[in-house]
Write a protein that holds these residues in place. Sequence first.
Motif, PDB file in Angstrom:
ATOM      1  N   VAL A  30       0.852  -1.194   0.000  1.00 27.05           N
ATOM      2  CA  VAL A  30       0.000   0.000   0.000  1.00 27.05           C
ATOM      3  C   VAL A  30       0.886   1.242   0.000  1.00 27.05           C
ATOM      4  O   VAL A  30       1.903   1.297   0.710  1.00 27.05           O
ATOM      5  CB  VAL A  30      -0.936   0.017   1.227  1.00 27.05           C
ATOM      6  N   ALA A  31       0.494   2.239  -0.771  1.00 25.07           N
ATOM      7  CA  ALA A  31       1.202   3.515  -0.807  1.00 25.07           C
ATOM      8  C   ALA A  31       0.496   4.517   0.102  1.00 25.07           C
ATOM      9  O   ALA A  31      -0.727   4.697   0.013  1.00 25.07           O
ATOM     10  CB  ALA A  31       1.257   4.063  -2.230  1.00 25.07           C
ATOM     11  N   LEU A  32       1.264   5.138   0.973  1.00 27.43           N
ATOM     12  CA  LEU A  32       0.769   6.235   1.797  1.00 27.43           C
ATOM     13  C   LEU A  32       1.542   7.496   1.448  1.00 27.43           C
ATOM     14  O   LEU A  32       2.633   7.444   0.885  1.00 27.43           O
ATOM     15  CB  LEU A  32       0.940   5.933   3.287  1.00 27.43           C
ATOM     16  N   GLY A  33       0.976   8.646   1.834  1.00 28.60           N
ATOM     17  CA  GLY A  33       1.695   9.900   1.671  1.00 28.60           C
ATOM     18  C   GLY A  33       2.756  10.057   2.749  1.00 28.60           C
ATOM     19  O   GLY A  33       3.013   9.152   3.548  1.00 28.60           O
ATOM     20  N   GLU A  34       3.366  11.231   2.783  1.00 31.29           N
ATOM     21  CA  GLU A  34       4.413  11.508   3.757  1.00 31.29           C
ATOM     22  C   GLU A  34       3.814  11.840   5.124  1.00 31.29           C
ATOM     23  O   GLU A  34       2.658  12.272   5.229  1.00 31.29           O
ATOM     24  CB  GLU A  34       5.274  12.695   3.294  1.00 31.29           C
ATOM     25  N   THR A  35       4.615  11.663   6.165  1.00 28.26           N
ATOM     26  CA  THR A  35       4.225  12.098   7.501  1.00 28.26           C
ATOM     27  C   THR A  35       3.809  13.567   7.442  1.00 28.26           C
ATOM     28  O   THR A  35       4.496  14.389   6.845  1.00 28.26           O
ATOM     29  CB  THR A  35       5.414  11.955   8.478  1.00 28.26           C
ATOM     30  N   GLY A  36       2.688  13.884   8.060  1.00 23.84           N
ATOM     31  CA  GLY A  36       2.175  15.248   8.012  1.00 23.84           C
ATOM     32  C   GLY A  36       0.927  15.377   7.161  1.00 23.84           C
ATOM     33  O   GLY A  36       0.175  16.338   7.292  1.00 23.84           O
ATOM     34  N   SER A  37       0.688  14.402   6.296  1.00 19.93           N
ATOM     35  CA  SER A  37      -0.502  14.448   5.440  1.00 19.93           C
ATOM     36  C   SER A  37      -1.678  13.795   6.159  1.00 19.93           C
ATOM     37  O   SER A  37      -1.594  12.648   6.597  1.00 19.93           O
ATOM     38  CB  SER A  37      -0.235  13.713   4.121  1.00 19.93           C
ATOM     39  N   ALA A  38      -2.782  14.512   6.274  1.00 19.39           N
ATOM     40  CA  ALA A  38      -3.968  13.958   6.927  1.00 19.39           C
ATOM     41  C   ALA A  38      -4.590  12.858   6.073  1.00 19.39           C
ATOM     42  O   ALA A  38      -4.764  11.727   6.523  1.00 19.39           O
ATOM     43  CB  ALA A  38      -4.983  15.061   7.197  1.00 19.39           C
ATOM     44  N   ALA A  39      -4.925  13.205   4.820  1.00 15.93           N
ATOM     45  CA  ALA A  39      -5.619  12.249   3.950  1.00 15.93           C
ATOM     46  C   ALA A  39      -4.698  11.166   3.416  1.00 15.93           C
ATOM     47  O   ALA A  39      -5.149  10.061   3.113  1.00 15.93           O
ATOM     48  CB  ALA A  39      -6.275  13.000   2.791  1.00 15.93           C
ATOM     49  N   GLY A  40      -3.408  11.475   3.291  1.00 13.11           N
ATOM     50  CA  GLY A  40      -2.487  10.508   2.711  1.00 13.11           C
ATOM     51  C   GLY A  40      -1.773   9.626   3.714  1.00 13.11           C
ATOM     52  O   GLY A  40      -1.233   8.589   3.345  1.00 13.11           O
ATOM     53  N   TYR A  41      -1.797  10.027   5.006  1.00 11.83           N
ATOM     54  CA  TYR A  41      -1.000   9.293   5.983  1.00 11.83           C
ATOM     55  C   TYR A  41      -1.778   8.966   7.253  1.00 11.83           C
ATOM     56  O   TYR A  41      -2.053   7.804   7.544  1.00 11.83           O
ATOM     57  CB  TYR A  41       0.254  10.102   6.326  1.00 11.83           C
ATOM     58  N   TYR A  42      -2.179   9.971   8.031  1.00 13.02           N
ATOM     59  CA  TYR A  42      -2.755   9.708   9.350  1.00 13.02           C
ATOM     60  C   TYR A  42      -4.108   8.991   9.283  1.00 13.02           C
ATOM     61  O   TYR A  42      -4.324   7.986   9.966  1.00 13.02           O
ATOM     62  CB  TYR A  42      -2.905  11.019  10.136  1.00 13.02           C
ATOM     63  N   VAL A  43      -5.012   9.488   8.457  1.00 14.50           N
ATOM     64  CA  VAL A  43      -6.349   8.888   8.398  1.00 14.50           C
ATOM     65  C   VAL A  43      -6.308   7.474   7.816  1.00 14.50           C
ATOM     66  O   VAL A  43      -6.923   6.554   8.374  1.00 14.50           O
ATOM     67  CB  VAL A  43      -7.331   9.795   7.634  1.00 14.50           C
ATOM     68  N   PRO A  44      -5.580   7.225   6.708  1.00 18.78           N
ATOM     69  CA  PRO A  44      -5.524   5.829   6.223  1.00 18.78           C
ATOM     70  C   PRO A  44      -4.840   4.883   7.206  1.00 18.78           C
ATOM     71  O   PRO A  44      -5.240   3.718   7.311  1.00 18.78           O
ATOM     72  CB  PRO A  44      -4.749   5.932   4.901  1.00 18.78           C
ATOM     73  N   LEU A  45      -3.830   5.361   7.947  1.00 18.58           N
ATOM     74  CA  LEU A  45      -3.228   4.507   8.972  1.00 18.58           C
ATOM     75  C   LEU A  45      -4.280   4.101  10.004  1.00 18.58           C
ATOM     76  O   LEU A  45      -4.320   2.955  10.454  1.00 18.58           O
ATOM     77  CB  LEU A  45      -2.081   5.238   9.668  1.00 18.58           C
ATOM     78  N   TYR A  46      -5.117   5.058  10.372  1.00 17.04           N
ATOM     79  CA  TYR A  46      -6.188   4.783  11.334  1.00 17.04           C
ATOM     80  C   TYR A  46      -7.150   3.738  10.762  1.00 17.04           C
ATOM     81  O   TYR A  46      -7.561   2.803  11.456  1.00 17.04           O
ATOM     82  CB  TYR A  46      -6.930   6.082  11.645  1.00 17.04           C
ATOM     83  N   ASP A  47      -7.501   3.879   9.481  1.00 17.41           N
ATOM     84  CA  ASP A  47      -8.448   2.957   8.853  1.00 17.41           C
ATOM     85  C   ASP A  47      -7.840   1.575   8.589  1.00 17.41           C
ATOM     86  O   ASP A  47      -8.566   0.585   8.480  1.00 17.41           O
ATOM     87  CB  ASP A  47      -8.968   3.555   7.537  1.00 17.41           C
ATOM     88  N   LEU A  48      -6.524   1.501   8.463  1.00 13.90           N
ATOM     89  CA  LEU A  48      -5.843   0.226   8.212  1.00 13.90           C
ATOM     90  C   LEU A  48      -5.399  -0.470   9.500  1.00 13.90           C
ATOM     91  O   LEU A  48      -4.776  -1.539   9.447  1.00 13.90           O
ATOM     92  CB  LEU A  48      -4.613   0.456   7.317  1.00 13.90           C
ATOM     93  N   TYR A  49      -5.718   0.125  10.625  1.00 11.30           N
ATOM     94  CA  TYR A  49      -5.289  -0.394  11.930  1.00 11.30           C
ATOM     95  C   TYR A  49      -5.642  -1.891  12.063  1.00 11.30           C
ATOM     96  O   TYR A  49      -6.746  -2.319  11.737  1.00 11.30           O
ATOM     97  CB  TYR A  49      -5.985   0.397  13.039  1.00 11.30           C
ATOM     98  N   GLY A  50      -4.692  -2.666  12.522  1.00 11.17           N
ATOM     99  CA  GLY A  50      -4.914  -4.088  12.765  1.00 11.17           C
ATOM    100  C   GLY A  50      -4.475  -4.996  11.637  1.00 11.17           C
ATOM    101  O   GLY A  50      -4.352  -6.205  11.837  1.00 11.17           O
ATOM    102  N   LEU A  51      -4.241  -4.437  10.448  1.00  7.84           N
ATOM    103  CA  LEU A  51      -3.825  -5.260   9.311  1.00  7.84           C
ATOM    104  C   LEU A  51      -2.318  -5.494   9.309  1.00  7.84           C
ATOM    105  O   LEU A  51      -1.551  -4.684   9.843  1.00  7.84           O
ATOM    106  CB  LEU A  51      -4.219  -4.582   7.994  1.00  7.84           C
ATOM    107  N   THR A  52      -1.903  -6.577   8.676  1.00  5.74           N
ATOM    108  CA  THR A  52      -0.496  -6.805   8.372  1.00  5.74           C
ATOM    109  C   THR A  52      -0.331  -6.639   6.867  1.00  5.74           C
ATOM    110  O   THR A  52      -0.948  -7.364   6.080  1.00  5.74           O
ATOM    111  CB  THR A  52      -0.044  -8.211   8.792  1.00  5.74           C
ATOM    112  N   LEU A  53       0.471  -5.647   6.478  1.00  2.00           N
ATOM    113  CA  LEU A  53       0.694  -5.361   5.064  1.00  2.00           C
ATOM    114  C   LEU A  53       2.061  -5.879   4.656  1.00  2.00           C
ATOM    115  O   LEU A  53       3.015  -5.865   5.446  1.00  2.00           O
ATOM    116  CB  LEU A  53       0.608  -3.860   4.798  1.00  2.00           C
ATOM    117  N   ALA A  54       2.167  -6.320   3.407  1.00  2.75           N
ATOM    118  CA  ALA A  54       3.460  -6.787   2.915  1.00  2.75           C
ATOM    119  C   ALA A  54       4.485  -5.654   2.990  1.00  2.75           C
ATOM    120  O   ALA A  54       5.634  -5.860   3.376  1.00  2.75           O
ATOM    121  CB  ALA A  54       3.331  -7.295   1.482  1.00  2.75           C
TER     122      ALA A  54
END
Length: 297
Positions: free
Chosen positions: A144-168
């Motif tokens: 999965v591609a995320l944005g850089e640290t500091g991005s709400a929509a690209g980093y913090y919010v998707p991390l919150y939504d992906l919580y609990g998963l193991t990604l390659a």
Amino acid sequence: MKIIVLPRLFFLPLLVLIGLLGVGCNSKPTNNIPNRLTIGVVSYGEGKVSLDKYERFKDYIGSQTRSIIELEPAYNELQAVAQIQRKRWDIVFATPGLAAIAIGKELYIPLFSMEGVSSRQRSLLIVRDDQPIKKISDLANKTVALGETGSAAGYYVPLYDLYGLTLAQIRSAPTPVTVLEWISDGSVDAGAISEQDFELYRRKFATTKFRILHTSRWIPPGVVLLAPTIERNQQQQIQKAMNDAPADLAADAGYVPAAKIPNYTEFIKLIEKVKPLEGRVRQTPAILLPETPYQSK
């Protein structure tokens, strides 16, 4: 020979006169030295096109505050976070993720809402339409591609939504366009991007059909921030100048003087919840659960 003793009062006017002459000769006026203010923005490497809209604002603030104004772009949120932490930016046109960090950790002061450009913002997880991925849980063991640290929509919010998963693997994309490039060429299985940026940049990929896998909660609009290092009288001067700016000038710069400043309390809490995951983002595989004391040994 007579010794004449002059009264003490005789010397007082003379001493005052000498003092005034000394001040007049040696002092240098300080009120003619202009202040310097740096305006910080994130331009994602779009250069002159992205920065042109701030030029009138820069000239206006300079004339109203009698300051020398420098416009300093950052080409992603990671660079912007560093400038905020060092207090290098005096006025910041902050995206939501930057605003949360600046307000919550760095004591920046919110002045105006940028509601006019970012009030309807959410984070999207995007996949190619030809992929069999149908729900978030299907991203287990995917890249999965995320944005850089500091991005709400690209980093913090998707991390919150992906919580609990193991990604390659999690790949950090420097810009929203890069996220779509990687999805398009198959470098990643999915990527996070703001709803606004997706609508803006998807047109660059006419041969790729994207699909929205997940849409997040609403993200508060960005805000214009003022550094805590700004002296209070100057703060009031800047705030008044921005409040009284012509409507078209404020619109070009992207802030709304009459809009209510968003409350960032809950969004700052969301960021604090995902902070423990940041150490996992760079690991392979990326296990999106906070480390326990046992795991960290």
